[in-house]
Design a protein around this motif. Structure first.
Motif, PDB file in Angstrom:
ATOM      1  N   GLU A 195      -7.742  -3.547  -1.793  1.00 40.30           N
ATOM      2  CA  GLU A 195      -5.799  -3.360  -2.425  1.00 40.30           C
ATOM      3  C   GLU A 195      -6.222  -4.511  -3.871  1.00 40.30           C
ATOM      4  OE1 GLU A 195      -3.677  -3.889   2.068  1.00 40.30           O
ATOM      5  OE2 GLU A 195      -5.178  -5.810   1.346  1.00 40.30           O
ATOM      6  N   LEU A 231      -0.456  -3.071   1.383  1.00 40.22           N
ATOM      7  CA  LEU A 231      -0.240  -4.011   0.941  1.00 40.22           C
ATOM      8  C   LEU A 231       1.561  -3.917   0.705  1.00 40.22           C
ATOM      9  CD1 LEU A 231      -0.309  -5.806  -1.975  1.00 40.22           C
ATOM     10  CD2 LEU A 231      -0.969  -3.424  -3.317  1.00 40.22           C
ATOM     11  N   HIS A 260      -2.352   2.072  -0.802  1.00 41.48           N
ATOM     12  CA  HIS A 260      -2.540   0.350  -0.462  1.00 41.48           C
ATOM     13  C   HIS A 260      -1.634   0.574   1.251  1.00 41.48           C
ATOM     14  CE1 HIS A 260      -6.216   0.172  -1.902  1.00 41.48           C
ATOM     15  NE2 HIS A 260      -5.628   0.417  -3.211  1.00 41.48           N
TER      16      HIS A 260
END
Length: 209
Positions: free
Chosen positions: A51, A152, A149
């Motif tokens: 991330e 995220l 991700h």
């Protein structure tokens, strides 16, 4: 007259400048310092290495002098915009050039987390109250990393939820509370324990008015 915007630092150089704000005076290793910088905006737990790398690839950092515009309501919003350090204000600049403050923002906090997702213009103006460091996450570049991700993406959804909740609470207060009650609630939100026993409260005021 509004000062011209500085040219943004892009990519790794910009992210290094962003993380460097946290590293100053700190003994943390760079990875820990970078995580702390982003967690101030995106929340705990610390971001993963993947991330952090994704954010490093898209982050843009700008230093804005006091009194200068960060963005204007007639500008297309192509990035998520957050205040990393310093103080800023959201409001409207009238035709005579006077900036009317609606909400002050202190770091670290979001200045516009929603307009870019809607592919619209900023809903309001933003101006630096002091010298401020602003970090921008271009939406299109950020979207390319969100499928890889998902946590995220979840952090950003939670951030949007917090903004909606804050607006709902403020709207309720304006409709159902008089000025003294709103002021009391504002003080209570900023009250911290003033002694170990918790018998005294402390309110630190950073506002100019």
């Amino acid at each position: 007259m509004v000062a011209e915007r500085p040219v943004p630092a892009v990519g790794r150089r910009g992210f290094d400048a962003f993380a460097g704000l946290v590293r100053r005076g700190a003994a943390d290793d760079p990875a820990t310092a970078e995580a702390r910088a982003w967690n101030a905006l995106l929340g705990a737990p610390p971001l993963s290495a993947g991330e952090l790398q994704a954010l490093a690839g898209v982050a843009r950092v700008r230093t804005i002098p006091a009194g200068a515009a960060i963005f204007r309501h007639d500008e297309a919003a192509s990035a998520l915009v957050a205040l990393r350090s310093g103080e800023a204000a959201l409001g409207y600049r009238s035709a005579d050039g006077v900036f009317h403050v609606e909400r002050p923002v202190r770091s670290a906090g979001w200045l516009d987390l929603s307009s870019s997702w809607l592919d619209e213009r900023h809903a309001i103006d933003a101006q630096a109250s002091t010298e401020a460091v602003v970090v921008e996450l271009p939406r299109e570049a950020l979207q390319q990393h969100m499928s890889a991700h998902p946590l995220l993406a979840q952090r950003l959804v939670v951030g949007l939820a917090r903004e909606v909740q804050r607006l709902s609470v403020n709207t309720h207060a304006l409709m159902h509370k008089d000025a003294p009650a709103r002021f009391a609630a504002w003080l209570l939100q900023r009250c911290t324990s003033g002694d170990p026993a918790g018998r005294r409260g402390l309110v630190r005021l950073a506002e100019r008015k």
